[in-house]
Motif scaffolding. Structure first.
Motif, PDB file in Angstrom:
ATOM      1  N   THR A  24      24.055  83.076  19.928  1.00 53.86           N
ATOM      2  CA  THR A  24      24.115  84.534  19.956  1.00 53.86           C
ATOM      3  C   THR A  24      22.834  85.129  19.381  1.00 53.86           C
ATOM      4  O   THR A  24      22.502  84.887  18.219  1.00 53.86           O
ATOM      5  CB  THR A  24      25.320  85.052  19.152  1.00 53.86           C
ATOM      6  OG1 THR A  24      26.517  84.434  19.650  1.00 53.86           O
ATOM      7  CG2 THR A  24      25.430  86.562  19.280  1.00 53.86           C
ATOM      8  N   GLN A  45      38.298  82.886  22.439  1.00 56.38           N
ATOM      9  CA  GLN A  45      37.960  83.915  21.455  1.00 56.38           C
ATOM     10  C   GLN A  45      39.191  84.731  21.114  1.00 56.38           C
ATOM     11  O   GLN A  45      40.174  84.750  21.857  1.00 56.38           O
ATOM     12  CB  GLN A  45      36.851  84.836  21.982  1.00 56.38           C
ATOM     13  CG  GLN A  45      37.230  85.774  23.135  1.00 56.38           C
ATOM     14  CD  GLN A  45      37.505  87.215  22.689  1.00 56.38           C
ATOM     15  OE1 GLN A  45      38.512  87.471  22.030  1.00 56.38           O
ATOM     16  NE2 GLN A  45      36.653  88.141  23.080  1.00 56.38           N
ATOM     17  N   ARG A  72      35.148  82.922  17.515  1.00 56.28           N
ATOM     18  CA  ARG A  72      35.525  81.733  18.276  1.00 56.28           C
ATOM     19  C   ARG A  72      36.860  81.172  17.805  1.00 56.28           C
ATOM     20  O   ARG A  72      37.206  81.236  16.629  1.00 56.28           O
ATOM     21  CB  ARG A  72      34.461  80.648  18.115  1.00 56.28           C
ATOM     22  CG  ARG A  72      33.125  80.952  18.756  1.00 56.28           C
ATOM     23  CD  ARG A  72      32.101  79.911  18.373  1.00 56.28           C
ATOM     24  NE  ARG A  72      31.860  79.918  16.927  1.00 56.28           N
ATOM     25  CZ  ARG A  72      31.264  78.946  16.252  1.00 56.28           C
ATOM     26  NH1 ARG A  72      30.856  77.867  16.891  1.00 56.28           N
ATOM     27  NH2 ARG A  72      31.075  79.044  14.956  1.00 56.28           N
ATOM     28  N   PRO A 106      31.988  88.041  24.386  1.00 56.07           N
ATOM     29  CA  PRO A 106      31.706  86.662  23.992  1.00 56.07           C
ATOM     30  C   PRO A 106      31.763  86.528  22.470  1.00 56.07           C
ATOM     31  O   PRO A 106      31.166  87.343  21.752  1.00 56.07           O
ATOM     32  CB  PRO A 106      30.295  86.423  24.516  1.00 56.07           C
ATOM     33  CG  PRO A 106      30.129  87.403  25.633  1.00 56.07           C
ATOM     34  CD  PRO A 106      30.911  88.611  25.207  1.00 56.07           C
TER      35      PRO A 106
END
Length: 261
Positions: A101, A203, A198, A94
């Motif tokens: 996060t 991603q 990102r 991720p």
């Protein structure tokens, strides 16, 4: 100081911080251990409230919110993962999102600041910082990908704002501001870094070169700095704590590295 045998509270911690020398209206970068404070009525929330009380409405609190798990799996050691996993991890990690996060290994006080209403966070996939207060935006804006802990990072911003460093129950090995000095020595060693970031469509894995930091001698450096008398040492709750001006610390560290590395 708090009375022996009584729990620490928001008010007693704020008093301890003021006695240590925390400056109202200052920018303060904090490294901390909740456990070291002893039993705190209200836990990390009370600690953050006490820090904000000591800083006052014009002060700004800064904490590291690093994400060391967002690194290339080929270099993982604690624990390592099979090489066959590396492509999967790189494709599906991720991407760093400052809003969601979580930090890792920074402690519950730093995590509490990160999620505090009004906190701002820098947009670096490995070594972000969060800040709370009037100078927060100035601290976290412009964190450069390939200047992780240098002058184009929140550490550099704290230096420009003439901020302070507080080690709350932790030692100089946790003193991230010393990395800023590593960036300022001539021709520091460098290494390759990479993380998931990102994009508009999801991603991607990015690579960059940066200074190879090394905190292995930070405790020795911290002891040398304290010998100059420019660090204030005292108790906050049950924690032995250290307060110092960041500019004095970093400038001293640059010279120390030149002699000892």
């Amino acid at each position: 100081m708090i009375s022996t045998g009584l729990p620490a509270t928001r008010a007693s911690l704020a008093d301890d911080l003021a006695s240590l020398g925390v400056r109202r209206g200052s920018v303060l970068i904090l490294h901390s251990s909740l456990k070291s404070l002893g039993w705190v009525c209200g836990g990390p929330v009370a600690v953050v409230q006490a820090l904000l009380d000591a800083l006052g409405p014009d002060g700004t609190l800064v904490v590291p919110t690093h994400t060391p798990g967002n690194t290339d799996p080929g270099g993982w050691q604690n624990p390592p993962v099979p090489e066959s996993w590396w492509p999967v991890i790189r494709e599906h990690m991720p991407p760093f999102d400052p809003a969601v996060t979580p930090s890792r290994w920074m402690g519950i006080i730093a995590e509490t600041v990160r999620t505090w209403p009004g906190a701002r966070r820098s947009d670096h996939p490995q070594v972000s910082f969060a800040a709370l207060g009037p100078a927060a935006e100035a601290v976290v804006t412009g964190h450069q990908l390939d200047d992780m802990l240098g002058d184009h990072s929140p550490l550099g911003a704290v230096y420009r704002l003439d901020g302070d460093v507080l080690l709350l129950g932790v030692g100089h090995r946790n003193n991230t501001s010393l990395h800023l000095a590593e960036y300022r020595v001539p021709d520091p060693p460098r290494r390759q870094e990479s993380s998931a970031v990102r994009t508009d469509t999801g991603q991607r894995w990015v690579h960059w070169e940066d200074v190879a930091t090394d905190e292995g001698d930070f405790d020795q450096l911290g002891t040398a700095f304290e010998a100059t008398g420019r660090a204030r040492i005292g108790r906050v709750g049950a924690a032995e704590s250290r307060l110092m001006r960041q500019r004095e610390l970093v400038d001293f560290a640059v010279d120390w590295f030149a002699t000892h590395r």
